[in-house]
Design a protein around this motif. Structure first.
Motif, PDB file in Angstrom:
ATOM      1  N   PHE A 122       0.867  -1.182   0.000  1.00 26.88           N
ATOM      2  CA  PHE A 122       0.000   0.000   0.000  1.00 26.88           C
ATOM      3  C   PHE A 122       0.897   1.222   0.000  1.00 26.88           C
ATOM      4  CE2 PHE A 122      -1.833   3.461   2.535  1.00 26.88           C
ATOM      5  CZ  PHE A 122      -2.932   3.770   1.747  1.00 26.88           C
ATOM      6  N   LEU A 123       0.708   2.090  -0.989  1.00 24.50           N
ATOM      7  CA  LEU A 123       1.564   3.252  -1.117  1.00 24.50           C
ATOM      8  C   LEU A 123       0.749   4.503  -1.430  1.00 24.50           C
ATOM      9  CD1 LEU A 123       2.909   0.729  -3.068  1.00 24.50           C
ATOM     10  CD2 LEU A 123       4.891   2.194  -2.679  1.00 24.50           C
ATOM     11  N   THR A 124       1.249   5.639  -0.967  1.00 25.30           N
ATOM     12  CA  THR A 124       0.744   6.932  -1.387  1.00 25.30           C
ATOM     13  C   THR A 124       1.789   7.559  -2.300  1.00 25.30           C
ATOM     14  OG1 THR A 124      -0.523   7.251   0.642  1.00 25.30           O
ATOM     15  CG2 THR A 124      -0.022   9.211  -0.658  1.00 25.30           C
ATOM     16  N   CYS A 125       1.407   7.856  -3.514  1.00 23.15           N
ATOM     17  CA  CYS A 125       2.332   8.389  -4.510  1.00 23.15           C
ATOM     18  C   CYS A 125       2.058   9.868  -4.735  1.00 23.15           C
ATOM     19  CB  CYS A 125       2.182   7.632  -5.828  1.00 23.15           C
ATOM     20  SG  CYS A 125       2.541   5.869  -5.703  1.00 23.15           S
ATOM     21  N   HIS A 126       3.100  10.670  -4.648  1.00 23.16           N
ATOM     22  CA  HIS A 126       3.027  12.095  -4.956  1.00 23.16           C
ATOM     23  C   HIS A 126       3.797  12.311  -6.247  1.00 23.16           C
ATOM     24  CE1 HIS A 126       1.501  13.374  -0.931  1.00 23.16           C
ATOM     25  NE2 HIS A 126       2.065  12.227  -0.588  1.00 23.16           N
ATOM     26  N   THR A 127       3.145  12.920  -7.216  1.00 17.98           N
ATOM     27  CA  THR A 127       3.766  13.088  -8.520  1.00 17.98           C
ATOM     28  C   THR A 127       3.279  14.373  -9.169  1.00 17.98           C
ATOM     29  OG1 THR A 127       4.141  11.990 -10.664  1.00 17.98           O
ATOM     30  CG2 THR A 127       1.940  11.795  -9.704  1.00 17.98           C
ATOM     31  N   GLY A 128       3.970  14.794 -10.193  1.00 16.54           N
ATOM     32  CA  GLY A 128       3.553  15.986 -10.910  1.00 16.54           C
ATOM     33  C   GLY A 128       2.457  15.670 -11.912  1.00 16.54           C
ATOM     34  N   SER A 129       1.515  16.578 -12.063  1.00 20.82           N
ATOM     35  CA  SER A 129       0.442  16.418 -13.037  1.00 20.82           C
ATOM     36  C   SER A 129       0.505  17.565 -14.034  1.00 20.82           C
ATOM     37  CB  SER A 129      -0.928  16.410 -12.347  1.00 20.82           C
ATOM     38  OG  SER A 129      -1.973  16.551 -13.295  1.00 20.82           O
ATOM     39  N   ALA A 130       0.778  17.231 -15.290  1.00 24.75           N
ATOM     40  CA  ALA A 130       0.804  18.261 -16.323  1.00 24.75           C
ATOM     41  C   ALA A 130      -0.576  18.880 -16.507  1.00 24.75           C
ATOM     42  CB  ALA A 130       1.305  17.655 -17.634  1.00 24.75           C
TER      43      ALA A 130
END
Length: 252
Positions: free
Chosen positions: A10-18
Motif C-alpha cells: 500500500f503506497l501513497t504516490c506524490h507526482t507531478g500532473s501536467a
C-alpha cells in the motif's frame, strides 16, 4: 498471510500532473513480487470523500489481494471527474497523468481486458464516464449508488455552486446531451462497449436515477448487471457490494 494470498503493498504516490500544473497524489494497493501484467481498477471516491476513504472505510485491500489486482485511488475533489470550467482538470489528470504514473512505477497491465473503473456516488458517475469515453482503455465499470442522471441532478439547487464551478453558469442547458451526460455517452459510444455493473440500495436517494439509467441502457447492447438491495447511501452498502461488482467485471 493466509495460504493462497500474496503480500500486498500500500503506497501513497506524490507526482507531478501536467494537466493540473501542480503536484498530485493517489493511493494504490498492488500485489508484490508479481510477474507483471497486473489487472488494475481505477477506484473513485464520492463528493464528500477524498482519495483515502476507500482504504479507510472498506476491506478493498483484502478484496484486491483475493483477486490478484491492483487498485488505484486518486483524488478527484468535488469535480465530478471533469475538467472544470472554473477549476482544475481532474478528468485529464486522472485518465492521463495518474494512469501514466502508476504504470511507470508498477508492472500494471496496459491491456484493455485488464483495466477497469469503479466508484461510488459521484465516483460511480466518474467511473462510468471514464469507461464510456475511453472504451479502448477500460473493459468494465462499476457504479455503486451513482449519480447517473446528471441532467436530473442539475435541477437540484443543492449542487448549484459545484455545478457552476464545473460546467459554468449555464450548466442546466449545457449538460443534457453533452459528453458529460451518461445517457448521451451510452448512445454514442465509439468502440467496444465495456461491461457495466450497477448497484443501489432500496432506500438510497439516488435510487430513482439508477433506475432511470437501467431503463436507458437495457436495450443499448451492453453486457450489464443491475442490482438493488436493502440499504442506503453509506459505507456499509458500498463495502459489501464493491466485491460483487469486482467479480462481475473480472468475469469471476
Amino acid at each position: 498471510f493466509r495460504k493462497g494470498l500474496k503480500s500486498m503493498a500500500f503506497l501513497t504516490c506524490h507526482t507531478g500532473s501536467a494537466s493540473l500544473g501542480r503536484s498530485f497524489c493517489y493511493n494504490i494497493v498492488v500485489p508484490e513480487n508479481s510477474d507483471g501484467d497486473i489487472p488494475t481498477v481505477l477506484l473513485l471516491h464520492g463528493l464528500s470523500d477524498d482519495y483515502t476513504q476507500w482504504e479507510r472505510m472498506t476491506p478493498i485491500e483484502r478484496y484486491a489481494n483475493e483477486r490478484g489486482i491492483a487498485v488505484i485511488m486518486p483524488d478527484g475533489a468535488r469535480s465530478f471527474y471533469t475538467d472544470m470550467k472554473y477549476g482544475d482538470a481532474y478528468y485529464s489528470s486522472i485518465v492521463c497523468d495518474v494512469m501514466r504514473s502508476a504504470r511507470s512505477l508498477f508492472p500494471l497491465s496496459v491491456k484493455r481486458e485488464k483495466n477497469f473503473t469503479a466508484g461510488l456516488s459521484m465516483g460511480g458517475y466518474g467511473a462510468l464516464k471514464i469507461a464510456l469515453k475511453n472504451p479502448d482503455v477500460f473493459s468494465g465499470a462499476i457504479s455503486l449508488s451513482g449519480v447517473l442522471n446528471i441532467a436530473k441532478s442539475a435541477e437540484d439547487v443543492t449542487w448549484d455552486r459545484d455545478f457552476t464551478l464545473i460546467w459554468g453558469e449555464d450548466y442546466k442547458n449545457a449538460l443534457p446531451g453533452s459528453e458529460d451526460d451518461l445517457f448521451y455517452l451510452t448512445d454514442n459510444i465509439k468502440g467496444e462497449k465495456p461491461r457495466i455493473f450497477i448497484s443501489c440500495g432500496d432506500c438510497d436517494f439516488m435510487l430513482g436515477q439508477n433506475r432511470d439509467f437501467r431503463e436507458h441502457i437495457k436495450d443499448a447492447g451492453f453486457d450489464f448487471r443491475y442490482e438493488e438491495h436493502p440499504g442506503n447511501h453509506n459505507w456499509m452498502y458500498w463495502a459489501e457490494h464493491i466485491a460483487v461488482g469486482l467479480d462481475f467485471i473480472l468475469g469471476r
